[in-house]
Design an enzyme around this catalytic site. Sequence first.
Site, PDB file in Angstrom:
ATOM      1  CB  ILE A 169       3.941  -4.388   8.490  1.00  0.00           C
ATOM      2  CG1 ILE A 169       4.014  -3.292   7.434  1.00  0.00           C
ATOM      3  CG2 ILE A 169       3.641  -3.771   9.856  1.00  0.00           C
ATOM      4  CD1 ILE A 169       2.755  -2.462   7.313  1.00  0.00           C
ATOM      5  CB  CYS A 224       3.389   4.773   6.973  1.00  0.00           C
ATOM      6  SG  CYS A 224       2.799   5.022   5.275  1.00  0.00           S
ATOM      7  CB  SER A 268       8.539   0.515   0.662  1.00  0.00           C
ATOM      8  OG  SER A 268       7.826   1.729   0.476  1.00  0.00           O
ATOM      9  CB  ALA A 269       3.503   0.412  -1.703  1.00  0.00           C
ATOM     10  CB  THR A 308       0.735  -0.488   1.341  1.00  0.00           C
ATOM     11  OG1 THR A 308       1.488  -0.812   2.516  1.00  0.00           O
ATOM     12  CG2 THR A 308       0.763   1.016   1.131  1.00  0.00           C
ATOM     13  CB  ALA A 362      -5.543  -3.869  -0.472  1.00  0.00           C
ATOM     14  CG  ASN A 363      -5.770  -1.418   3.659  1.00  0.00           C
ATOM     15  OD1 ASN A 363      -6.911  -1.499   4.073  1.00  0.00           O
ATOM     16  ND2 ASN A 363      -4.942  -2.444   3.676  1.00  0.00           N
ATOM     17  CG  ASN A 382       6.714   2.967   3.490  1.00  0.00           C
ATOM     18  OD1 ASN A 382       7.890   2.809   3.163  1.00  0.00           O
ATOM     19  ND2 ASN A 382       5.742   2.174   3.054  1.00  0.00           N
TER      20      ASN A 382
END
Length: 314
Positions: A17, A132, A163-164, A168, A170-171, A291
Amino acid sequence: MNDNSRIPVAIIGSGNIGTDLMIKVLRNARHLRMAAMVGIDPQSDGLARAARMGVATTAEGIDGLLGLPGFAAIGIAFDATSAGAHARHNAALQAHGVQVIDLTPAAIGPYVVPVVNLDAHLDAPNLNMVTCGGQATIPIVRAVSRVAKVGYAEIVASIASKSAGPGTRANIDEFTETTSRAIVEVGGAAHGKAIIVLNPAEPPLMMRDTVYCLVGLDADCAAIDASVRRMVAEVAAYVPGYRLKQHVQFERIDGERRIQVPGLGAVQGLKVTVLLEVEGAAHYLPAYSGNLDIMTSAALATAERMAARRLATA
């Protein structure tokens, strides 16, 4: 840092990101200038790319940023790390008067979706970009709620598993909680729920979002359809790959056909379904990573408006 026509910015987080956001700032920003890229892994591709592009870097995290020679000139910082790390980053930056745009689900500052409520928060010390899924779907909930009362809204964000990244994954819990709250606080629904799906399909699929809104049986379908289409065009102005996949769908649910909604019981109304697709711009990430692209695009649009305001009043 003697360019007074642009606001110097820093990006904390040299992962996917943060790196994509850096490239967007370097290529597309009109009022921003990349001043620093911050990471904690000296071998990260993001830091290497930043160095090649002439951006100051540090692999010592927030402490390294505070120690950079040009730190005093930085006006805005993006945090693209994790919800757990953001609190410390924010506290350190606030102590120096740096405005923070939070791309994690930490939600310290107000939730911001550029096309919905940015103008109300341009001076906030910390702005949270929700998630996202929130950036993709909350504009649609708001589009419906501005012409009809939304008693319940549910969103399902389906993203390619590839794409994760670690942040991402962990959250995930914070994603659902933050998005659900923002559906109500920003989208205007009385009740909200968010679901995220990591799709392992090969080849990877683009981000798909489904928005369900339950409104009154007497709601104006034509007004809802027109409002949704206007909102899609507004989001696409800064996220070019954002689009409707099908016509807005309507279904009457009344009488014995009432549906059970957790926390609300059996309900009736007009069910509005909006199907979306988000294709990434592929600045750094594959096109299927819509995302991530919608987060960086929304953050850039937010910072550009903030910077334009500062420059206009300087």
